[in-house]
Design a protein around this motif. Structure first.
Motif, PDB file in Angstrom:
ATOM      1  N   GLU A 479      16.886   5.107   7.988  1.00  0.00           N
ATOM      2  CA  GLU A 479      16.752   5.697   6.666  1.00  0.00           C
ATOM      3  C   GLU A 479      17.652   4.967   5.675  1.00  0.00           C
ATOM      4  N   VAL A 480      17.071   4.534   4.572  1.00  0.00           N
ATOM      5  CA  VAL A 480      17.821   3.814   3.538  1.00  0.00           C
ATOM      6  C   VAL A 480      17.772   4.624   2.252  1.00  0.00           C
ATOM      7  N   SER A 481      18.953   4.935   1.718  1.00  0.00           N
ATOM      8  CA  SER A 481      19.012   5.686   0.464  1.00  0.00           C
ATOM      9  C   SER A 481      18.640   4.785  -0.701  1.00  0.00           C
ATOM     10  N   TRP A 482      18.227   5.398  -1.790  1.00  0.00           N
ATOM     11  CA  TRP A 482      17.831   4.596  -2.949  1.00  0.00           C
ATOM     12  C   TRP A 482      18.999   3.829  -3.567  1.00  0.00           C
ATOM     13  N   ALA A 485      19.493   0.928  -1.351  1.00  0.00           N
ATOM     14  CA  ALA A 485      18.365   0.013  -1.529  1.00  0.00           C
ATOM     15  C   ALA A 485      18.526  -0.811  -2.805  1.00  0.00           C
ATOM     16  N   ALA A 486      19.010  -0.174  -3.880  1.00  0.00           N
ATOM     17  CA  ALA A 486      19.226  -0.890  -5.139  1.00  0.00           C
ATOM     18  C   ALA A 486      20.283  -1.978  -4.970  1.00  0.00           C
ATOM     19  N   LEU A 491      21.546  -7.793  -4.300  1.00  0.00           N
ATOM     20  CA  LEU A 491      22.101  -8.886  -3.501  1.00  0.00           C
ATOM     21  C   LEU A 491      21.035  -9.949  -3.223  1.00  0.00           C
ATOM     22  N   ASN A 492      19.845  -9.521  -2.857  1.00  0.00           N
ATOM     23  CA  ASN A 492      18.772 -10.481  -2.586  1.00  0.00           C
ATOM     24  C   ASN A 492      18.395 -11.241  -3.851  1.00  0.00           C
ATOM     25  N   PHE A 493      18.413 -10.552  -4.987  1.00  0.00           N
ATOM     26  CA  PHE A 493      18.080 -11.193  -6.261  1.00  0.00           C
ATOM     27  C   PHE A 493      19.109 -12.267  -6.605  1.00  0.00           C
ATOM     28  N   LEU A 558      20.367  -6.077   6.128  1.00  0.00           N
ATOM     29  CA  LEU A 558      21.003  -4.802   5.764  1.00  0.00           C
ATOM     30  C   LEU A 558      20.076  -3.590   5.851  1.00  0.00           C
ATOM     31  N   PRO A 559      18.768  -3.678   5.551  1.00  0.00           N
ATOM     32  CA  PRO A 559      17.909  -2.493   5.688  1.00  0.00           C
ATOM     33  C   PRO A 559      17.836  -1.948   7.117  1.00  0.00           C
ATOM     34  N   CYS A 560      18.233  -2.723   8.108  1.00  0.00           N
ATOM     35  CA  CYS A 560      18.181  -2.272   9.503  1.00  0.00           C
ATOM     36  C   CYS A 560      19.380  -1.415   9.881  1.00  0.00           C
ATOM     37  N   GLY A 561      20.334  -1.245   8.963  1.00  0.00           N
ATOM     38  CA  GLY A 561      21.502  -0.419   9.241  1.00  0.00           C
ATOM     39  C   GLY A 561      22.548  -1.153  10.055  1.00  0.00           C
ATOM     40  N   PHE A 562      23.477  -0.346  10.617  1.00  0.00           N
ATOM     41  CA  PHE A 562      24.623  -0.942  11.308  1.00  0.00           C
ATOM     42  C   PHE A 562      24.762  -0.439  12.743  1.00  0.00           C
TER      43      PHE A 562
END
Length: 613
Positions: A479-482, A485-486, A491-493, A558-562
């Motif tokens: 689960e990724v919070s908004w 996610a922002a 960071l990707n941008f 990072l979207p995969c969590g830790f």
């Protein structure tokens, strides 16, 4: 056998290929088969020259003395001409005297031009000669400096000089042409000099022959290990070694057929007469290969085909259920391709071999790549595999993982983490295919041969390890919070901006250094006639494109969590890969640019990470 005019270790004047500029060089070796001398310039640059392009050290001095002697004798003969009468009227005498004065001044100017052209330029002038913003200043400085320089000063600075045999007008025009079309000049240089013979590879990479032998088994084992651990319920690296499935379950003829069909479909799209055709960089043998740029059309047509397949009831989640079989089939196909590439390279001509894969050792050359640009007529195998089957296949695999997640997790729509991973990596692939022409200047195309290493990397490593995050999320949702996610999107941008701007500056400068987009950037001239950027993104660190790549790789993980480190394998591996590639780049650039590269490293201290490395 023809006799040698110059001996090893002798200091002579060598003409820079494609010009009439002479530098002091040291003779290093002589190839009896090509009748070429290997010479080394003062900045460390090594080239091969014909004897016709080399002169003894006293050649220019004697030529200059003869020029002065002839000028003096011509002036004396005019003043003592026997056909002239001794008695003249004052007006006629005045007119003839004035005419003789103009002729004398003209003669002096001619002599000055000859002396300036035959005289060495100071080092400060040479260093700025290729900078378009300083050309007028250079010409003025050179003229003034040479007029006042004494013979003893010229002799003491002989090590840092170059000579020009052309008249000044022709010389100036030549400099303008040299700056405006550097790539075309290099093409003419190499193409008209001699048939290039690739020397034996002595500097072996990746651990040499032993390292190449172990890499042949280590690379496939790494891919299988990652996929096996990632497919387990507890995707911890502490579960190494993973439980091995039955060998019979790793092979499926149907899956292998799909892999071959996918390769052939991409090959068919590649040969379609769509997209523009461009010239690659000049090769050592003078050739410029032509490439069709239609990668973006390829992914668009592939999307249409995949969409039509899904519309006709084909379940893409089949890829997830047979992921190991797909990986093993791709390995087998890359091995077959590697064997074919090595066998055909045995019949390749000397000038078509790769400079890094000509060691004479079967295993090492098979792994690195023996032939530089293997082609079946106009079908370039290395260029095709670089961006087509594996890169577009990566996108299809990610899409299959998204559908598998919805199916297994019983979701109406993909998770936010899966959407982020798919979106980031799709952007990366689209950018690579949209800017497909830029790959023609990379080390993979220009320097590395096409062997098992690149074949395996393009067809197996890229699609099956770069998609590891999407594969992980199917069985390990996160689960990724908004707000988080922002932050990841930002960071990707940032990474993408650094990556794209650095590559755009590099490619624009290589194609045309006077492009308004890069003309304002500061440069360092080199002995090869090219220049090194020391401002803009390339004045920040030596490899800003690598920095942007690593930042994006972190954003993908990072979207995969830790919970597990496995999804971060990509960023860890990619950082190590780029550090290793940066070391290879440094080594090649030092050989190519000599002291100019040392100066660049002095001005741009950090390699990839500012303030750290």
């Amino acid at each position: 056998m023809p006799s040698r005019k110059f001996e090893n270790g002798e200091l002579v004047m060598g003409r820079w290929p494609g010009s009439n500029l002479y530098y002091e060089v040291k003779v290093m070796d002589y190839d009896t088969s090509t009748q070429l001398h290997t010479v080394k310039y003062k900045d460390g640059t090594e080239l091969e020259l014909r004897e016709a392009d080399m002169q003894k050290m006293n050649f220019f001095k004697n030529r200059r003395e003869r020029s002065r002697s002839n000028s003096s004798s011509r002036r004396r003969s005019r003043s003592r001409s026997p056909g002239r009468t001794s008695r003249r009227s004052s007006s006629r005498t005045t007119r003839r005297s004035s005419s003789r004065g103009r002729e004398a001044r003209k003669e002096v100017k001619v002599q000055e031009v000859l002396e300036v052209t035959m005289s060495p330029l100071p080092k400060s002038v040479v260093n700025n000669i290729n900078n378009p913003h300083k050309k007028k200043e250079v010409n003025d400085t050179a003229h003034k400096t040479i007029e006042h320089k004494t013979e003893s000063e010229l002799d003491s600075s002989r090590l840092d000089v170059r000579y020009n045999l052309r008249p000044r007008k022709e010389e100036t025009a030549g400099k303008v042409m040299e700056s405006e079309e550097p790539e075309r000049k290099m093409e003419n240089i190499v193409g008209n000099t001699h048939k290039y013979k690739v020397p034996k590879t002595t500097e072996l990479e990746f651990g040499g022959k032993i390292g190449a032998f172990f890499m042949l088994s280590l690379l496939p084992a790494t891919v299988l290990t990652l996929l096996l651990i990632c497919g387990e319920k507890d995707a911890s690296v502490l579960n190494f070694p993973p439980a091995l499935p039955a060998l019979t379950t790793l092979w499926d003829n149907h899956v292998f057929g799909i892999v071959v069909l996918w390769f052939l479909i991409q090959a068919l799209i590649y040969v379609l007469p769509i997209g523009k055709v461009v010239d690659g960089l000049p090769l050592k043998n003078g050739k410029r290969l032509r490439y069709r740029i239609n990668g973006f059309y390829a992914i668009c047509l592939s999307a249409v085909l995949v969409g039509a397949a899904v519309n006709h009831g084909i379940d893409l989640s089949y890829i997830h259920g047979h992921f190991l079989q797909f990986a093993v089939s791709a390995m087998a196909f890359s091995l077959i391709l590697g064997i074919y590439l090595y066998i055909r390279s045995r019949w390749a001509s000397e000038d078509e071999l790769a400079p890094g894969g000509n060691s004479g050792n079967l295993i090492y050359d098979f792994f690195i790549g023996h032939e530089l640009n293997p082609r079946i007529k106009n079908f370039d195998l290395k260029y095709f595999c670089e961006l087509r089957p594996g890169l577009i296949g990566w996108v299809v695999i990610n899409l299959a993982m998204m559908l598998a997640e919805m199916k297994l997790q019983k979701l109406e729509y993909p998770s936010l983490a899966m959407i982020l991973v798919n979106s980031f990596q799709l952007l990366y692939v689209l950018d690579a295919l949209w800017n497909e022409e830029a790959i023609l200047t990379t080390m993979d195309i220009v320097h590395d041969g096409f062997g098992f290493m690149l074949a395996f990397g393009d067809l197996v490593w890229v699609p099956f390890t770069y998609s590891l995050q999407a594969f992980y999320l199917v069985n390990h949702p996160n689960e990724v919070s908004w707000p988080f996610a922002a932050a990841i999107i930002t960071l990707n941008f940032i990474g993408y901006i650094v990556f794209r701007k650095a590559n755009s500056q590099k490619n624009a400068f290589r194609r045309n250094p006077y492009d308004p987009k890069v003309a304002h950037l500061m440069t360092i001239p080199t002995a090869t006639g090219k220049s090194l950027l020391v401002s803009g993104m390339w004045g920040f660190v030596r490899h800003p494109n690598y920095l942007g790549d690593i930042i994006m790789a972190l954003a993908w993980s990072l979207p995969c969590g830790f919970s597990h480190i496995l999804p971060y394998f990509y960023v860890i591996y990619f950082t190590c890969l780029l550090i290793h590639r940066e070391a290879r780049d440094e080594h090649q650039c030092l050989k190519k640019y000599g002291s100019a590269w040392d100066e660049y490293c002095r001005q741009v201290r950090y390699r990839i990470f500012p303030g750290v490395y």
